[in-house]
Design a protein around this motif. Structure first.
Motif, PDB file in Angstrom:
ATOM      1  N   SER A  84       0.820  -1.255  -0.179  1.00 22.93           N
ATOM      2  CA  SER A  84       0.102  -0.071  -0.037  1.00 22.93           C
ATOM      3  C   SER A  84       0.971   1.165  -0.048  1.00 22.93           C
ATOM      4  CB  SER A  84      -0.820  -0.018   1.441  1.00 22.93           C
ATOM      5  OG  SER A  84      -0.135  -0.123   2.378  1.00 22.93           O
ATOM      6  N   ALA A  85       1.899   1.081   0.175  1.00 23.55           N
ATOM      7  CA  ALA A  85       3.053   2.173   0.511  1.00 23.55           C
ATOM      8  C   ALA A  85       3.242   3.047  -0.766  1.00 23.55           C
ATOM      9  CB  ALA A  85       4.324   1.836   0.587  1.00 23.55           C
ATOM     10  N   LEU A  86       3.600   2.611  -1.966  1.00 22.29           N
ATOM     11  CA  LEU A  86       3.767   3.286  -3.316  1.00 22.29           C
ATOM     12  C   LEU A  86       2.232   3.846  -3.855  1.00 22.29           C
ATOM     13  CD1 LEU A  86       5.745   3.924  -5.700  1.00 22.29           C
ATOM     14  CD2 LEU A  86       5.178   1.732  -6.633  1.00 22.29           C
ATOM     15  N   PRO A  87       1.209   3.059  -3.644  1.00 18.66           N
ATOM     16  CA  PRO A  87      -0.130   3.395  -4.242  1.00 18.66           C
ATOM     17  C   PRO A  87      -0.484   4.918  -3.495  1.00 18.66           C
ATOM     18  CG  PRO A  87      -0.423   1.334  -3.974  1.00 18.66           C
ATOM     19  CD  PRO A  87       1.053   1.555  -3.503  1.00 18.66           C
ATOM     20  N   VAL A  88      -0.330   5.039  -2.385  1.00 20.62           N
ATOM     21  CA  VAL A  88      -0.573   6.213  -1.656  1.00 20.62           C
ATOM     22  C   VAL A  88       0.372   7.254  -1.676  1.00 20.62           C
ATOM     23  CG1 VAL A  88      -0.508   6.977   0.709  1.00 20.62           C
ATOM     24  CG2 VAL A  88      -1.691   4.711   0.478  1.00 20.62           C
ATOM     25  N   ALA A  89       1.692   7.041  -1.984  1.00 20.09           N
ATOM     26  CA  ALA A  89       2.645   8.106  -2.230  1.00 20.09           C
ATOM     27  C   ALA A  89       2.285   8.605  -3.855  1.00 20.09           C
ATOM     28  CB  ALA A  89       4.064   7.551  -2.267  1.00 20.09           C
ATOM     29  N   LEU A  90       1.740   7.921  -4.596  1.00 17.73           N
ATOM     30  CA  LEU A  90       1.621   8.094  -5.844  1.00 17.73           C
ATOM     31  C   LEU A  90       0.485   9.148  -6.079  1.00 17.73           C
ATOM     32  CD1 LEU A  90       2.529   4.880  -7.941  1.00 17.73           C
ATOM     33  CD2 LEU A  90       3.680   7.318  -8.004  1.00 17.73           C
ATOM     34  N   ILE A  91      -0.505   9.075  -5.268  1.00 15.05           N
ATOM     35  CA  ILE A  91      -1.795   9.972  -5.185  1.00 15.05           C
ATOM     36  C   ILE A  91      -1.695  11.276  -5.882  1.00 15.05           C
ATOM     37  CG2 ILE A  91      -3.836  10.801  -4.134  1.00 15.05           C
ATOM     38  CD1 ILE A  91      -3.742   8.231  -2.433  1.00 15.05           C
ATOM     39  N   GLN A 145      -5.951  12.471 -10.921  1.00 14.68           N
ATOM     40  CA  GLN A 145      -7.054  12.131 -12.072  1.00 14.68           C
ATOM     41  C   GLN A 145      -7.861  11.269 -10.960  1.00 14.68           C
ATOM     42  OE1 GLN A 145      -7.328  13.636 -14.926  1.00 14.68           O
ATOM     43  NE2 GLN A 145      -5.524  14.886 -14.475  1.00 14.68           N
ATOM     44  N   PRO A 146      -9.409  11.487 -10.998  1.00  9.12           N
ATOM     45  CA  PRO A 146     -10.272  10.785 -10.328  1.00  9.12           C
ATOM     46  C   PRO A 146     -10.137   9.395 -10.316  1.00  9.12           C
ATOM     47  CG  PRO A 146     -11.274  12.755 -11.031  1.00  9.12           C
ATOM     48  CD  PRO A 146      -9.804  12.658 -11.780  1.00  9.12           C
ATOM     49  N   ILE A 147     -10.121   8.807 -11.507  1.00 15.61           N
ATOM     50  CA  ILE A 147     -10.158   7.320 -11.651  1.00 15.61           C
ATOM     51  C   ILE A 147      -9.053   6.714 -11.210  1.00 15.61           C
ATOM     52  CG2 ILE A 147     -10.316   5.550 -13.616  1.00 15.61           C
ATOM     53  CD1 ILE A 147     -11.994   7.421 -15.133  1.00 15.61           C
ATOM     54  N   ILE A 148      -7.709   7.295 -11.526  1.00  8.40           N
ATOM     55  CA  ILE A 148      -6.544   6.756 -11.227  1.00  8.40           C
ATOM     56  C   ILE A 148      -6.285   6.828  -9.430  1.00  8.40           C
ATOM     57  CG2 ILE A 148      -4.083   7.026 -11.230  1.00  8.40           C
ATOM     58  CD1 ILE A 148      -4.527   8.255 -14.261  1.00  8.40           C
ATOM     59  N   VAL A 149      -6.884   7.970  -9.125  1.00  7.36           N
ATOM     60  CA  VAL A 149      -6.761   7.962  -7.600  1.00  7.36           C
ATOM     61  C   VAL A 149      -7.649   6.824  -6.841  1.00  7.36           C
ATOM     62  CG1 VAL A 149      -7.273   9.463  -5.626  1.00  7.36           C
ATOM     63  CG2 VAL A 149      -6.163  10.513  -7.457  1.00  7.36           C
ATOM     64  N   GLY A 150      -8.745   6.771  -7.587  1.00  8.24           N
ATOM     65  CA  GLY A 150      -9.730   5.915  -6.913  1.00  8.24           C
ATOM     66  C   GLY A 150      -8.900   4.314  -7.194  1.00  8.24           C
ATOM     67  N   ILE A 151      -8.303   4.076  -8.062  1.00 10.04           N
ATOM     68  CA  ILE A 151      -7.659   2.716  -8.435  1.00 10.04           C
ATOM     69  C   ILE A 151      -6.566   2.856  -7.387  1.00 10.04           C
ATOM     70  CG2 ILE A 151      -6.210   1.300 -10.009  1.00 10.04           C
ATOM     71  CD1 ILE A 151      -7.824   2.515 -12.196  1.00 10.04           C
ATOM     72  N   LEU A 152      -5.785   3.694  -7.090  1.00 11.28           N
ATOM     73  CA  LEU A 152      -4.614   3.674  -6.174  1.00 11.28           C
ATOM     74  C   LEU A 152      -5.284   3.649  -4.622  1.00 11.28           C
ATOM     75  CD1 LEU A 152      -2.507   6.506  -7.474  1.00 11.28           C
ATOM     76  CD2 LEU A 152      -1.787   4.010  -7.855  1.00 11.28           C
TER      77      LEU A 152
END
Length: 388
Positions: free
Chosen positions: A285-292, A297-304
């Motif tokens: 979960s570390a990388l997805p949160v850091a990439l937000i 972009q709403p869809i990408i943030v939602g996936i992360l």
């Protein structure tokens, strides 16, 4: 399924809907009242202030067979807190409501988790902790979108929090009523103890147990990460032009992903070693949160957020089982309270740091900080588990 567990899951789902939704509304309310990112950080920290000192005594009370009373008091107090927040007209009253809500939350959380070791055998822990946290996520998945839809029904893009908070007050009242169920009594015969005079471990003795500190650290980082994303997604949304419904959808995606992982927890434990799943709860979960903030972009943030939510969903019940298994039966609710104390310690100091960072360098840095903390927790968990 046992009647006590059904009743407990119902109360838990209703209350978690309240906590998740009201905390998002507190962020919007703070912005309405002239607050900023630093204010949100302070309010998030205040939510955990009383639980920081109260969790261990509450755990002792639950170990002493007072789980039902603690749960009922917490449910009632949560409703009072929502009333205070609804009527807040300045940041001081809003802060008082946040503190009161945090106290109600810790009462219901300690008692809810404490029911599992009180009423179950150790081989049932994974399944029941997993089931309980499924309903935590179900509540969050209901509360946040309901509040978001109501709050978004306003003119000129203004977020109106009062209607959403009133809806959550109704849910809090339903939870308080459901907590009166006679099924939630803890009988004297629950999980018999072999010793007539069970040993009560001190807090320091529990902390000194091998594996306890890494388990608590992993837990506090996961929960603090959830808090920070809940508190700062509305702020990030304001910054990048996300509507309240968009922020609501993103947070709901996180909760639904957590439900999926918890529903399949028992199956996943058959497919992968427990230690791998424990490490993945923070590492993956570390990388997805850091990439937000890098891809707003709403869809990408939602996936992360959904990816992070899936692995956070694994981490919570597994750390509960980890902590409860490190101490004798007569101290298990207290050990879970120690875990929650660690959670609240992180929730007090890390949001204050995040608020200072948000105030000086911007909201984006909060998500990068959160990703770094998750990576650090993954390393700590890996070291502890490889030594066992």
């Amino acid at each position: 399924m046992k009647s006590w567990f059904v009743s407990l899951c119902l109360v838990t789902a209703l209350l978690q809907a309240v906590y998740a939704a009201v905390r998002v509304m507190i962020s919007y309310r703070a912005l309405e009242l002239g607050g900023n990112g630093a204010t949100v950080g302070i309010l998030t920290a205040l939510y955990s202030l009383v639980p920081l000192v109260a969790a261990i005594p509450i755990g002792r009370a639950v170990d002493g067979r007072h789980a039902a009373a603690v749960l009922r008091i917490g449910a009632a107090l949560s409703g009072v807190a929502v009333v205070v927040i609804i009527t807040s007209t300045d940041l001081v009253v809003l802060a008082a409501g946040s503190i009161l809500l945090g106290f109600g939350h810790i009462l219901t959380l300690v008692s809810g988790q404490g029911y599992v070791p009180l009423m179950s055998s150790p081989d049932q822990y994974d399944r029941r902790f997993g089931g309980l946290t499924v309903w935590i996520s179900v509540g969050q998945s209901i509360g946040i979108p309901v509040a978001g839809i109501i709050a978004s029904r306003s003119h000129e893009g203004h977020v109106e929090t009062s209607g959403a908070l009133l809806a959550m007050l109704v849910l809090a009242a339903l939870a308080a009523t459901a907590s009166l169920s006679p099924h939630l009594r803890t009988p004297k015969t629950a999980t018999p103890r072999k010793s007539a005079a069970p040993v009560r471990q001190s807090t320091m003795a529990m902390l000194s147990t091998s594996g306890m500190r890494p388990a608590v650290f992993s837990s506090l980082i996961v929960l603090t990460s959830m808090d920070l994303t809940t508190a700062y997604l509305p702020v990030l949304g304001e910054q990048y032009g996300f509507s309240v419904l968009t922020v609501t959808a993103i947070l709901t995606a996180r909760s639904i992903a957590a439900i999926v992982s918890r529903v399949f927890l028992t199956r996943l434990l058959q497919l992968a070693p427990r230690r791998w799943l424990l490490i993945s709860g923070t590492l993956c979960s570390a990388l997805p949160v850091a990439l937000i903030p890098a891809v707003p972009q709403p869809i990408i943030v939602g996936i992360l957020m959904a990816v992070a939510g899936f692995f956070w969903g694994l981490a919570q019940p597994l750390t509960m089982t980890w902590v409860a298994g490190l101490v004798p039966p007569s101290n298990r609710a207290s050990a879970l309270s120690l875990r929650l104390t660690g959670n609240r310690l992180g929730q007090v100091f890390i949001p204050l740091t995040a608020g200072a960072i948000a105030g000086s360098t911007g909201t984006d840095a909060v998500f990068v900080l959160t990703g770094g903390l998750l990576a650090g927790a993954a390393f700590s968990t890996w070291r502890a588990l490889t030594r066992e």
